[in-house]
Design a protein around this motif. Sequence first.
Motif, PDB file in Angstrom:
ATOM      1  N   THR A 106      32.181  28.450  57.159  1.00 18.04           N
ATOM      2  CA  THR A 106      33.424  29.176  56.880  1.00 18.04           C
ATOM      3  C   THR A 106      33.122  30.257  55.848  1.00 18.04           C
ATOM      4  O   THR A 106      32.485  29.998  54.818  1.00 18.04           O
ATOM      5  N   ILE A 107      33.567  31.476  56.146  1.00 17.30           N
ATOM      6  CA  ILE A 107      33.345  32.611  55.245  1.00 17.30           C
ATOM      7  C   ILE A 107      34.654  33.364  55.069  1.00 17.30           C
ATOM      8  O   ILE A 107      35.551  33.297  55.916  1.00 17.30           O
ATOM      9  N   ASN A 108      34.772  34.071  53.961  1.00 19.79           N
ATOM     10  CA  ASN A 108      35.987  34.817  53.663  1.00 19.79           C
ATOM     11  C   ASN A 108      35.609  36.206  53.139  1.00 19.79           C
ATOM     12  O   ASN A 108      34.782  36.330  52.223  1.00 19.79           O
ATOM     13  N   PHE A 109      36.206  37.246  53.699  1.00 16.82           N
ATOM     14  CA  PHE A 109      35.897  38.615  53.300  1.00 16.82           C
ATOM     15  C   PHE A 109      36.923  39.105  52.277  1.00 16.82           C
ATOM     16  O   PHE A 109      38.104  38.748  52.321  1.00 16.82           O
ATOM     17  N   PHE A 110      36.460  39.910  51.339  1.00 11.41           N
ATOM     18  CA  PHE A 110      37.323  40.404  50.260  1.00 11.41           C
ATOM     19  C   PHE A 110      36.856  41.798  49.828  1.00 11.41           C
ATOM     20  O   PHE A 110      35.684  42.167  49.991  1.00 11.41           O
ATOM     21  N   GLY A 111      37.781  42.551  49.290  1.00 13.13           N
ATOM     22  CA  GLY A 111      37.442  43.863  48.754  1.00 13.13           C
ATOM     23  C   GLY A 111      37.027  43.758  47.299  1.00 13.13           C
ATOM     24  O   GLY A 111      37.420  42.838  46.575  1.00 13.13           O
ATOM     25  N   TYR A 112      36.213  44.695  46.831  1.00 10.52           N
ATOM     26  CA  TYR A 112      35.800  44.706  45.420  1.00 10.52           C
ATOM     27  C   TYR A 112      35.781  46.142  44.894  1.00 10.52           C
ATOM     28  O   TYR A 112      35.697  47.128  45.646  1.00 10.52           O
ATOM     29  N   GLY A 123      33.889  48.316  48.096  1.00  7.12           N
ATOM     30  CA  GLY A 123      33.406  47.865  49.389  1.00  7.12           C
ATOM     31  C   GLY A 123      33.960  46.506  49.730  1.00  7.12           C
ATOM     32  O   GLY A 123      34.914  46.021  49.101  1.00  7.12           O
ATOM     33  N   ILE A 124      33.357  45.877  50.729  1.00  2.92           N
ATOM     34  CA  ILE A 124      33.784  44.559  51.195  1.00  2.92           C
ATOM     35  C   ILE A 124      32.654  43.565  50.964  1.00  2.92           C
ATOM     36  O   ILE A 124      31.495  43.821  51.316  1.00  2.92           O
ATOM     37  N   GLY A 125      32.992  42.419  50.362  1.00  3.36           N
ATOM     38  CA  GLY A 125      32.029  41.348  50.139  1.00  3.36           C
ATOM     39  C   GLY A 125      32.349  40.153  51.022  1.00  3.36           C
ATOM     40  O   GLY A 125      33.384  40.106  51.699  1.00  3.36           O
ATOM     41  N   CYS A 126      31.460  39.167  51.007  1.00  2.00           N
ATOM     42  CA  CYS A 126      31.643  37.977  51.826  1.00  2.00           C
ATOM     43  C   CYS A 126      31.508  36.729  50.970  1.00  2.00           C
ATOM     44  O   CYS A 126      30.460  36.498  50.341  1.00  2.00           O
ATOM     45  N   GLY A 127      32.565  35.937  50.911  1.00  6.40           N
ATOM     46  CA  GLY A 127      32.561  34.696  50.149  1.00  6.40           C
ATOM     47  C   GLY A 127      32.154  33.524  51.026  1.00  6.40           C
ATOM     48  O   GLY A 127      32.423  33.495  52.230  1.00  6.40           O
ATOM     49  N   LEU A 128      31.489  32.560  50.420  1.00  2.98           N
ATOM     50  CA  LEU A 128      31.000  31.377  51.129  1.00  2.98           C
ATOM     51  C   LEU A 128      31.983  30.223  50.973  1.00  2.98           C
ATOM     52  O   LEU A 128      32.427  29.911  49.859  1.00  2.98           O
ATOM     53  N   GLY A 129      32.318  29.579  52.099  1.00  3.58           N
ATOM     54  CA  GLY A 129      33.184  28.409  52.079  1.00  3.58           C
ATOM     55  C   GLY A 129      32.363  27.138  52.154  1.00  3.58           C
ATOM     56  O   GLY A 129      31.645  26.792  51.210  1.00  3.58           O
TER      57      GLY A 129
END
Length: 263
Positions: A139-145, A152-158
């Motif tokens: 499971t991953i979650n994308f977010f802006g920074y 840009g857009i980063g990717c968080g780890l679930g």
Amino acid sequence: MYNNIPTRVLTGECRLSYVNLVQPRANNNDPSAKPKYSVTLLIPKTDTAVYQNILSSIEAAAADAQGKLWNGVRPPVMPIPIHDGDGVRDNGTPYGPECKGCWVITASSNNKPQVIHQSDINTELAPQDIYSGMYARVTINFFGYNRAGKRGIGCGLGNVMKTRDGEPLAGGASAAADFAGIAAGGVATPAYGGAMPATPGQMTYPNTGFSSPAPTAPPAPGPGYGTDQYAQQQAAPAYAPPQPQGQAYPQAGGVNPLTGQPW
């Protein structure tokens, strides 16, 4: 969309690389940054459904950040965390052979993810069962920074659900691979503690494996020398008094011709 969260994605089966799921890893490019848990996902390009979900979630993250972080202005060139494994990295070097035919995404988190197996989703895996090269769904979650002027857009780890084992990518080999084809008792066991085979001209030292040139025998004593090899002194000749030249000595039992008396 996963669990009705537009920025979240549940991947299909993908291969994991650069696995740091047991201990967090420091960022070598930023020593001041907090160590994070991270993993790189190698998503097959054949999984078009997941790829479309990822693009949709990135777009949802960008729309959210535009209103909250970017003052309503979307970057004209927006960095995103998905890359083509058949292409090159940002520094111009190609991706490794394991990335061919895959989309490459690196996800990270400050919090330790749960890593379970699909056969038992209630029990976390032992550290030795978590490695680069295994297959999993993530499971991953994308977010802006907006950091230091960079947007840009980063990717968080679930969390991670292991699906099956795979060839390790860390350069090591499994025990099964190391000992494949070797039957029990099929390999001779070397004897330890015995004397090394003798080599002409060498001395061997038991239990060490070392050898050195054998000492040569001392030279045989020559004429007039003692038998002690450490004190080979020449024997002194018997003493003989010097004989005066031109003078005859009387012989025992003779008579003095001048006196007529015996010597």
